[in-house]
Design a protein around this motif. Structure first.
Motif, short mmCIF file in Angstrom:
data_model
loop_
_atom_site.label_atom_id
_atom_site.label_comp_id
_atom_site.label_asym_id
_atom_site.label_seq_id
_atom_site.Cartn_x
_atom_site.Cartn_y
_atom_site.Cartn_z
N VAL A 6 29.58 53.36 76.47
CA VAL A 6 28.06 53.93 76.69
C VAL A 6 27.68 54.29 77.68
CG1 VAL A 6 25.95 54.12 75.81
CG2 VAL A 6 27.78 52.55 74.64
N ALA A 7 27.64 56.02 78.23
CA ALA A 7 26.90 56.49 79.59
C ALA A 7 25.95 56.81 79.89
CB ALA A 7 28.49 57.79 80.23
N ASP A 8 25.63 56.98 78.84
CA ASP A 8 24.11 57.07 79.67
C ASP A 8 23.50 55.70 78.62
OD1 ASP A 8 24.37 59.94 80.86
OD2 ASP A 8 24.47 61.38 78.41
N SER A 9 21.89 56.46 78.76
CA SER A 9 20.92 55.74 78.71
C SER A 9 20.29 55.76 76.77
CB SER A 9 19.66 56.07 79.30
OG SER A 9 18.32 56.14 79.04
N ILE A 10 20.96 55.17 76.11
CA ILE A 10 20.90 54.94 74.84
C ILE A 10 19.90 54.03 73.69
CG2 ILE A 10 21.86 55.19 72.81
CD1 ILE A 10 24.07 57.29 74.49
N SER A 11 18.78 53.94 73.05
CA SER A 11 18.39 52.97 72.71
C SER A 11 19.28 51.85 72.37
CB SER A 11 17.62 53.53 71.29
OG SER A 11 17.38 52.66 70.08
N GLU A 12 19.08 50.50 72.73
CA GLU A 12 20.00 49.49 72.46
C GLU A 12 19.63 49.13 70.92
OE1 GLU A 12 20.80 48.23 75.04
OE2 GLU A 12 21.87 46.38 74.36
N VAL A 46 27.28 59.89 74.88
CA VAL A 46 26.56 60.09 75.43
C VAL A 46 25.19 61.18 75.09
CG1 VAL A 46 28.80 60.99 77.77
CG2 VAL A 46 27.37 62.11 75.60
N ARG A 47 24.25 61.13 75.68
CA ARG A 47 22.87 61.63 75.73
C ARG A 47 23.32 62.94 76.26
NH1 ARG A 47 17.35 58.36 76.41
NH2 ARG A 47 16.66 60.83 75.78
N SER A 48 22.59 63.81 77.28
CA SER A 48 22.90 65.19 78.15
C SER A 48 22.89 64.98 79.28
CB SER A 48 21.03 66.03 77.73
OG SER A 48 20.55 64.98 78.01
N GLN A 64 39.52 59.09 71.50
CA GLN A 64 39.39 59.95 70.01
C GLN A 64 38.11 60.26 69.58
OE1 GLN A 64 41.14 56.84 66.32
NE2 GLN A 64 41.78 55.72 68.54
N ILE A 65 37.04 59.57 70.23
CA ILE A 65 35.89 60.45 69.46
C ILE A 65 35.19 60.89 70.79
CG2 ILE A 65 35.22 58.49 68.08
CD1 ILE A 65 33.69 59.41 66.22
N ILE A 66 34.64 61.37 71.19
CA ILE A 66 32.52 61.44 71.78
C ILE A 66 31.41 61.89 70.93
CG2 ILE A 66 31.57 63.20 73.55
CD1 ILE A 66 34.51 64.39 74.32
N ALA A 67 30.16 61.09 70.89
CA ALA A 67 29.39 60.46 69.92
C ALA A 67 28.13 61.59 70.90
CB ALA A 67 29.47 59.94 69.56
N ARG A 68 27.35 62.57 70.63
CA ARG A 68 26.63 62.59 71.33
C ARG A 68 25.26 61.91 70.64
NH1 ARG A 68 21.54 64.76 73.33
NH2 ARG A 68 21.37 66.63 74.05
N ALA A 69 23.79 61.32 71.31
CA ALA A 69 23.15 60.61 70.48
C ALA A 69 22.16 62.02 70.66
CB ALA A 69 22.88 59.90 71.39
N VAL A 288 18.88 58.44 66.17
CA VAL A 288 19.60 59.35 66.83
C VAL A 288 21.23 58.68 67.28
CG1 VAL A 288 19.06 61.56 67.46
CG2 VAL A 288 18.99 59.80 69.34
N ALA A 289 20.49 57.16 68.13
CA ALA A 289 21.86 55.91 68.32
C ALA A 289 22.48 55.45 66.90
CB ALA A 289 20.88 55.14 69.39
#
Ligand SMILES: NC(=O)C1=CN([C@@H]2O[C@H](COP(=O)(O)OP(=O)(O)OC[C@H]3O[C@@H](n4cnc5c(N)ncnc54)[C@H](O)[C@@H]3O)[C@@H](O)[C@H]2O)C=CC1
Ligand SMILES: O=C(O)CCC(=O)C(=O)O
Length: 524
Positions: A6-12, A46-48, A64-69, A288-289
């Motif tokens: 989880v490379a960006d700040s995303i809702s825990e 990731v986010r942006s 295998q997968i990239i997810a954009r929140a 989104v998360a």
């Protein structure tokens, strides 16, 4: 154990489905902090802020997968991900309302000069004459791009008694009618609107959509808003029209370069700005998360993902219907690639019967990926199979036939090579399973699984016995055997199955045996 970065700040709280899953390990770090172990991650969330480049992807060998929140995937090189066989998903509607509300807040702030008045009062001024605004009621709002966010803006604008003109080449008349908006040309939206707001993705077509030429077509005193993507409004052109007073003001949440440290637009009093806050609400971030977290869990459980950018999206109900055909097709692809050992020019798939009512594109991609898997060094899956086939000059066709050759459904594939061609037919029967019913023109009936041997031979007494003895002599146990022939004494085939993979030497020995034309090992 699947590893997720989880490379960006995303809702825990939104990440809970991942954190609580025992087969998933979540690591929350910036890419730069885990450079040494990038190859270990199966998923990237990731986010942006994180820019997912081809170079980063090449370091993430296991990905295998990239997810954009969020919605926009312009921070992800989707083409490079697709080539590498990596699925890209997003959360298409989790932040729609927040972004629409933010746009509306920007619009009211813009026409009532709220940010400027706020600064003025806090500077101990009481200046009521400088901040006279404009009413929204009765004004014309031009919306460019009536997707999810544009639609929510239109609903709110109607509630504010505004007239709404929309330009969206993909908008249906019935949707426009239902919303009570006027669907019209770009030129009309430009020339008739008091306020113009853009809500398209940033694409080749929408880059600089509000250009020098198009801004010249707008009403003098127009307000413009961009809460979509920097670059949809040409920033240089906007500077020019703010300077000459043609544009009365602008509200910007997004910029061509973020953060916009060296940007002339920040110098204008009549430009109000926010730091890409459209989706920054507790609700949107949780939405989104948790949307992408649930999708990642589904993906690792082998279930379909519903919001993929580079895969056909299927609901779970549809996927359940497709699944047996999807698996059969993949096996057929694997069989073809092991039987057809030469350069291939064409793969033609014909669907017949019940299967034609399903989403066959997905099934075809599964077949292609099975076929290409052993032929290319890189990862091949449903995501990149069509692209890899094209790169290798393999044309690929899909057709439907009304003839089912007495089966309730069938998939027939003909592979055309430089010298030979090979045809296979498979069927699925509920409660019985998948079967291969024709191979290279021979009628046969076998379950496509495990370790198989395909032997083409002359239909002569003693051949089957010789094969049995030869294998018995080297302690190889035959689990099942199926035979097929075109005519008595003519060409025939045997399909044998084994409990373990066969040695290459065994294949060579069989190949030399009398009356045997060819032997192919098939591992499924
Ligand atoms: N500021 C922020 O924090 C956020 C920004 N966004 C951005 O907002 C934008 C819109 O998002 P959604 O409404 O969710 O997307 P959407 O995909 O639902 O809608 C986009 C609409 O643009 C239309 N469109 C495409 N090309 C067009 C063209 N050349 N001319 C006119 N219309 C065109 C499409 O037909 C579609 O109706 C995207 O750029 C997205 O990245 C989304 C969420 C948060
Ligand atoms: O993650 C964010 O806050 C940005 C949201 C956004 O721009 C999007 O979803 O397209």
């Amino acid at each position: 154990m699947f590893q997720i970065l989880v490379a960006d700040s995303i809702s825990e709280e939104g990440l809970a489905p991942l954190i609580s899953n025992e087969s998933i390990r979540v690591i929350q770090n910036k890419v730069s902090e885990v450079e040494d172990i990038l190859h270990e991650f199966d998923a990237l969330l990731v986010r942006s802020a994180t820019i997912v480049t081809e170079e980063l992807l090449s370091k993430m060998k296991n990905l295998q997968i990239i997810a954009r929140a969020g919605v926009g995937v312009d921070n992800i090189d989707v083409t490079a991900a697709t080539k590498q066989g990596v699925v890209v998903i997003n959360a298409p509607d989790g932040n729609t309302l927040s972004t629409a509300e933010h746009t509306f807040a920007m619009m009211t702030s813009l026409v009532r000069h709220i940010p400027q008045a706020n600064i003025s009062v806090k500077s101990r001024n009481w200046n009521r004459t400088s901040f006279v605004g404009t009413e929204l009621a009765g004004k014309c709002l031009g919306i460019i791009g009536l997707g999810r966010i544009g639609t929510e803006i239109a609903k709110r604008a109607k509630a504010f008694s505004m007239t709404v003109q929309v330009y969206d080449p993909f908008l249906t008349h019935s949707k426009a009618e239902d919303l009570g908006v006027i669907s019209t040309s770009l030129d009309d939206v430009l020339s008739l609107s008091d306020i113009i707001t853009v809500h398209t993705p940033l694409t080749k077509e929408t880059k600089d959509l509000l250009s020098y030429d198009n801004l010249a077509k707008t009403k003098k005193g127009v307000y413009v808003i961009n809460c979509a993507r920097g670059g949809i409004i040409d920033e240089q052109a906007l500077v020019t029209y703010l300077e000459n007073g043609h544009v009365a003001g602008a509200a910007l949440d997004v910029f061509e370069v973020e953060p916009p440290l060296d940007n002339r637009l920040l110098e204008f009093e009549q430009v109000i700005v926010t730091p890409h806050l459209g989706a920054s609400t507790k609700e949107a971030q949780l939405n989104v998360a948790s949307q992408v977290a649930k999708e990642i869990v589904h993906f690792f459980e082998g279930k379909p993902v519903t919001s993929s950018i580079n895969l056909p999206t299927l609901s779970r109900e549809v996927f359940e219907k497709i699944q047996p055909y999807y698996e059969l097709a993949n096996k057929m692809g694997l069989i073809l690639s092991q039987c057809m050992k030469e350069a291939v020019k064409e793969v033609n798939i014909t669907y017949a019967g019940l299967v034609t009512e399903l989403e066959t594109t997905f099934i075809s991609k599964s077949l292609l990926s099975g076929f290409l898997k052993s032929r290319v060094a890189s990862t091949v899956n449903e995501v990149n199979a069509a692209l890899i086939a094209k790169e290798r000059g393999i044309t690929f066709g899909e057709s439907y036939s009304s003839s089912t050759s007495s089966f309730s459904n069938s998939i027939t594939v003909k592979v055309i090579g430089e010298k030979n061609s090979f045809t296979i037919q498979g069927i699925y029967v509920a409660d019985y399973g998948t079967r291969i019913v024709m191979l290279n023109g021979f009628k046969i009936d076998f379950n496509p699984s495990g370790h198989l041997l395909y032997i083409q031979h002359t239909d002569r007494p003693g051949v089957i016995g010789r094969v049995g003895k030869l294998l018995g002599d080297i302690e190889v146990n035959i689990a099942t055997m199926q035979v097929g022939r075109k005519e008595i004494g003519g060409e025939a085939i045997m399909i044998l199955s084994f409990d373990a993979p066969l040695q290459d030497d065994t294949v060579k020995t069989l190949q030399k045996s009398q009356d045997i034309v060819s032997v192919r090992k098939i591992d499924l």
